[in-house]
Design a protein around this motif. Sequence first.
Motif, PDB file in Angstrom:
ATOM      1  N   CYS A 187      55.015  68.239  22.126  1.00  7.58           N
ATOM      2  CA  CYS A 187      55.793  68.607  23.181  1.00  7.58           C
ATOM      3  C   CYS A 187      55.374  67.971  24.641  1.00  7.58           C
ATOM      4  O   CYS A 187      55.234  68.748  25.497  1.00  7.58           O
ATOM      5  N   THR A 188      55.386  66.789  24.686  1.00  4.81           N
ATOM      6  CA  THR A 188      54.783  65.834  25.987  1.00  4.81           C
ATOM      7  C   THR A 188      55.747  65.097  26.412  1.00  4.81           C
ATOM      8  O   THR A 188      56.580  64.735  25.793  1.00  4.81           O
ATOM      9  N   THR A 189      55.244  64.515  27.734  1.00  5.24           N
ATOM     10  CA  THR A 189      56.040  63.676  28.374  1.00  5.24           C
ATOM     11  C   THR A 189      55.896  62.223  27.659  1.00  5.24           C
ATOM     12  O   THR A 189      56.777  61.422  27.854  1.00  5.24           O
ATOM     13  N   GLU A 190      54.881  62.332  27.154  1.00  7.23           N
ATOM     14  CA  GLU A 190      54.525  60.846  26.332  1.00  7.23           C
ATOM     15  C   GLU A 190      55.419  60.756  25.457  1.00  7.23           C
ATOM     16  O   GLU A 190      55.441  59.414  24.913  1.00  7.23           O
ATOM     17  N   LEU A 191      55.989  61.913  24.420  1.00  9.58           N
ATOM     18  CA  LEU A 191      56.654  61.265  23.270  1.00  9.58           C
ATOM     19  C   LEU A 191      57.759  60.686  23.325  1.00  9.58           C
ATOM     20  O   LEU A 191      58.098  59.657  22.627  1.00  9.58           O
ATOM     21  N   ALA A 192      58.524  60.537  24.311  1.00  8.91           N
ATOM     22  CA  ALA A 192      59.737  59.825  24.579  1.00  8.91           C
ATOM     23  C   ALA A 192      59.311  58.339  24.486  1.00  8.91           C
ATOM     24  O   ALA A 192      60.183  57.293  24.023  1.00  8.91           O
ATOM     25  N   LYS A 193      58.485  58.053  25.382  1.00  6.59           N
ATOM     26  CA  LYS A 193      57.689  56.628  25.183  1.00  6.59           C
ATOM     27  C   LYS A 193      57.305  56.170  23.827  1.00  6.59           C
ATOM     28  O   LYS A 193      57.639  55.054  23.492  1.00  6.59           O
ATOM     29  N   LEU A 194      56.561  57.139  23.266  1.00  5.96           N
ATOM     30  CA  LEU A 194      56.151  56.818  21.787  1.00  5.96           C
ATOM     31  C   LEU A 194      57.465  56.416  20.744  1.00  5.96           C
ATOM     32  O   LEU A 194      57.114  55.951  19.962  1.00  5.96           O
ATOM     33  N   ALA A 195      58.393  57.236  20.868  1.00  3.83           N
ATOM     34  CA  ALA A 195      59.376  57.292  20.051  1.00  3.83           C
ATOM     35  C   ALA A 195      60.561  56.174  20.383  1.00  3.83           C
ATOM     36  O   ALA A 195      61.040  55.627  19.508  1.00  3.83           O
ATOM     37  N   GLY A 196      60.553  55.589  21.509  1.00  5.19           N
ATOM     38  CA  GLY A 196      61.414  54.727  22.230  1.00  5.19           C
ATOM     39  C   GLY A 196      62.863  54.924  21.786  1.00  5.19           C
ATOM     40  O   GLY A 196      63.389  56.247  21.968  1.00  5.19           O
ATOM     41  N   ASP A 197      63.621  54.053  21.424  1.00  4.19           N
ATOM     42  CA  ASP A 197      65.049  54.487  21.247  1.00  4.19           C
ATOM     43  C   ASP A 197      65.444  55.234  19.977  1.00  4.19           C
ATOM     44  O   ASP A 197      66.766  55.292  19.600  1.00  4.19           O
ATOM     45  N   ALA A 198      64.428  55.523  19.289  1.00  4.27           N
ATOM     46  CA  ALA A 198      64.465  56.437  18.119  1.00  4.27           C
ATOM     47  C   ALA A 198      64.947  57.895  18.490  1.00  4.27           C
ATOM     48  O   ALA A 198      65.223  58.698  17.766  1.00  4.27           O
ATOM     49  N   MET A 199      64.795  58.111  19.682  1.00  7.04           N
ATOM     50  CA  MET A 199      65.031  59.689  20.142  1.00  7.04           C
ATOM     51  C   MET A 199      66.387  59.716  20.952  1.00  7.04           C
ATOM     52  O   MET A 199      66.629  59.426  22.069  1.00  7.04           O
ATOM     53  N   LYS A 200      67.242  60.212  20.159  1.00  5.06           N
ATOM     54  CA  LYS A 200      68.604  60.587  20.912  1.00  5.06           C
ATOM     55  C   LYS A 200      68.653  61.749  21.590  1.00  5.06           C
ATOM     56  O   LYS A 200      67.803  62.770  21.163  1.00  5.06           O
ATOM     57  N   ASP A 201      69.577  61.976  22.580  1.00  5.97           N
ATOM     58  CA  ASP A 201      69.553  63.090  23.318  1.00  5.97           C
ATOM     59  C   ASP A 201      69.635  64.469  22.432  1.00  5.97           C
ATOM     60  O   ASP A 201      70.669  64.499  21.241  1.00  5.97           O
ATOM     61  N   GLU A 202      68.859  65.318  22.531  1.00  4.77           N
ATOM     62  CA  GLU A 202      69.133  66.750  21.977  1.00  4.77           C
ATOM     63  C   GLU A 202      69.049  66.733  20.256  1.00  4.77           C
ATOM     64  O   GLU A 202      69.705  67.318  19.544  1.00  4.77           O
ATOM     65  N   THR A 203      68.229  65.721  19.937  1.00  4.01           N
ATOM     66  CA  THR A 203      67.828  65.777  18.587  1.00  4.01           C
ATOM     67  C   THR A 203      66.489  66.087  18.377  1.00  4.01           C
ATOM     68  O   THR A 203      66.029  66.306  16.987  1.00  4.01           O
TER      69      THR A 203
END
Length: 388
Positions: free
Chosen positions: A265-281
């Motif tokens: 649950c970090t601010t870094e997770l979005a960078k590590l996941a890249g385009d694999a993270m869709k909104d609200e998933t």
Amino acid sequence: MTFPAHRSLTVVALAVAALGLAACGKKETASDAQVIKIGHVGPVSGAIAHLGKDNENGARMAIEELNAAGLKMGDKPVKFELLAEDDAADPKQGTAAAQKLVDAKVNGVIGHLNSGTTIPASQIYNTAGIPQISPSATNPKYTRQGYTGAFRVVADDVHLGGTLGKYAVETLKGKNIAVIDDRTAYGQGVAEEFKKGATAAGGTIVGHEFTTDKASDFNAILTTLKAKKPDVVFFGGMDAVAGPMLRQMKSLGINAKFMGGDGICTTELAKLAGDAMKDETVFCAEAGGVEGEQKAGMDKFRADFKAKFNADVQVYAPYVYDAVKVMATAMVNAGSADPAKYLPALKAIKYKGVTGDIVFDEKGDIKNGALTLYTYKGGERAQLAVVR
């Protein structure tokens, strides 16, 4: 002198009195100060160094503010000194760091970050009679070993994992739920509590696979789970592993919602996941949280932290900051930095911090600990709710 609104009134009053005494007496010099050593341990190298540095910066910020307050203990000014050690999130290195702090005769310890390092290190601090406050270790075992000097300022995995399990079924409508954990004390612990919570709420665990905290290839276990058609995948582990896992889930066509505890649950997770993270998933929970009037203090802390370190808070810097202040306040209240003398004051502490009200129960756990549920939108954490 201006004090932040969230500073403990006890510390403020003593600081003001101390400054007044200094003004009317002889001028104190730096050599007159009693040095109080506070140890901090976290992983400032390795895959989750960004989390360890976040914690260490929270400690540095607290130490600097304490020294700026001009505190006295008895008739002597005090100077707080931070002794920071790196455990690389490795239990063996964690115990070596703990022994190093004991040998340095620290007056107290804030840390460690991970449950897997906190628990074995706690045995060393307990033997030495040195109080320890963990700002982020959530495995219940830490405070259930019978150590009188072990404390934590966040909710444990029973609360964290159980709440997420219930949320997966009741709010996200998960029916077939897959679980993966990294076999660490933290990852395994939160995954098991999640399973209990999800099962109690009526969900079905269709598979439980295992990885490590250093793995980068998850295709085999994800392929196994894909065949079971999960609508929710829960991961017990840290963001450095969760990011690549999300990328591989996308490449395999697994469209399940992804959940995890505070480790992801970090601010870094979005960078590590890249385009694999869709909104609200992606959904996760931080083992703490404030709401209402207390939110102003946390917002100010985050702004001050960003201004000082040119970095956003990852997760637990404010909990480290509060833990340092709590320990210092106990010392001031007891009139001593001797662990045996200030430990009773630490047990009895009532402290208003940036993370909320801090009071410990008989085990050393925070009373009425909160959780903050988050999702991600546009690559940013978005708060859903604070629950207790």
